[in-house]
Design an enzyme around this catalytic site. Structure first.
Site, PDB file in Angstrom:
ATOM      1  N   GLU A  76      -4.392  -0.763   2.297  1.00 50.13           N
ATOM      2  CA  GLU A  76      -4.612  -2.137   2.118  1.00 50.13           C
ATOM      3  C   GLU A  76      -3.821  -2.831   3.104  1.00 50.13           C
ATOM      4  O   GLU A  76      -2.551  -2.800   2.916  1.00 50.13           O
ATOM      5  CB  GLU A  76      -4.695  -2.484   0.713  1.00 50.13           C
ATOM      6  CG  GLU A  76      -5.256  -4.082   0.673  1.00 50.13           C
ATOM      7  CD  GLU A  76      -4.158  -4.810  -0.030  1.00 50.13           C
ATOM      8  OE1 GLU A  76      -4.287  -6.149   0.559  1.00 50.13           O
ATOM      9  OE2 GLU A  76      -3.188  -4.629  -0.543  1.00 50.13           O
TER      10      GLU A  76
ATOM     11  N   THR B 215       7.297  -3.872  12.130  1.00 50.27           N
ATOM     12  CA  THR B 215       6.659  -4.735  13.173  1.00 50.27           C
ATOM     13  C   THR B 215       5.604  -5.257  12.624  1.00 50.27           C
ATOM     14  O   THR B 215       5.314  -6.715  13.097  1.00 50.27           O
ATOM     15  CB  THR B 215       6.334  -3.710  14.387  1.00 50.27           C
ATOM     16  OG1 THR B 215       7.279  -3.092  14.658  1.00 50.27           O
ATOM     17  CG2 THR B 215       5.536  -4.461  15.489  1.00 50.27           C
TER      18      THR B 215
ATOM     19  N   THR C  65      -5.836   5.790   1.521  1.00 54.28           N
ATOM     20  CA  THR C  65      -6.474   4.078   1.565  1.00 54.28           C
ATOM     21  C   THR C  65      -5.587   3.242   2.098  1.00 54.28           C
ATOM     22  O   THR C  65      -4.698   3.121   1.000  1.00 54.28           O
ATOM     23  CB  THR C  65      -7.513   4.081   0.937  1.00 54.28           C
ATOM     24  OG1 THR C  65      -8.623   4.889   0.566  1.00 54.28           O
ATOM     25  CG2 THR C  65      -8.259   2.536   0.907  1.00 54.28           C
TER      26      THR C  65
END
Length: 188
Positions: free
Chosen positions: A137, A113, A135
């Site tokens: 990005e 999506t 984490t």
């Protein structure tokens, strides 16, 4: 090495704390509204991003250096929605905390999506015996601002189980990102 199914993911989450909090099914609606899905899928687990973002900015004309990262290169935002500037990126983290078994390697891929909107999610593999919040990005590759929704699906984790135990795990090496909570910036 074999990719693991929804049945394995449910068992490992319930018995060994692989993922917490854990959603045993695929969630596609919240409070009567359609959302970008999260939870257990056929051969993976769709994670959610937390409502905490670090938006990359160049207001200080800093040099990006992984050995000497300037935290002033980010603007902090706590929100249910984050607008990523054109050709920029944000850091966030998963809501889910992972405890990867010693015989498992986990690979993260962005959800289609977002990929179809020009947003790319980048995460290095979760090594055997790594644990923590992941984490994330998220890069906006488009020339337009792009919206990301917190508490909704952002990426899918695939679990690869080896037929033998690794000699040295991430935990054994004393990995620098072991046990991370929240967004963790580059470390050397």
């Amino acid at each position: 090495m074999a990719i693991k199914s929804d049945k394995w993911i449910r068992r490992m989450a319930e018995e060994q704390g692989l993922i917490a909090p854990f959603e045993a099914n695929q969630v596609r609606e919240m409070a009567g509204h359609k959302i970008i899905s999260y939870g257990t899928s056929s051969y993976g687990y769709d994670v959610r991003c937390a409502p905490e973002f670090k938006i990359f900015t160049n207001i200080n004309s800093a040099l990006v250096d992984p050995k000497n990262f300037d935290i002033n290169s980010f603007v902090d935002l706590k929100s249910e929605v984050c607008i990523i500037p054109p050709n920029s990126f944000v850091l966030t983290h998963t809501i889910e905390y992972f405890c990867i078994p010693r015989n498992v390697l986990t690979i993260c891929l962005g959800k289609s999506t977002y990929a179809r909107c020009g947003l790319i999610v980048n995460v290095t593999p979760l090594e055997p015996e790594w644990e923590g919040h992941v984490t994330l990005e998220i890069s906006n590759t488009t020339p337009l601002p792009a919206r990301v929704y917190a508490n909704e699906g952002i990426a899918q984790m695939l679990f690869l189980e080896s037929d033998e135990i690794c000699e040295t795990s991430y935990k054994d090496r004393g990995g620098k990102y072991q046990g991370q909570r929240g967004v963790t910036l580059p470390r050397t």
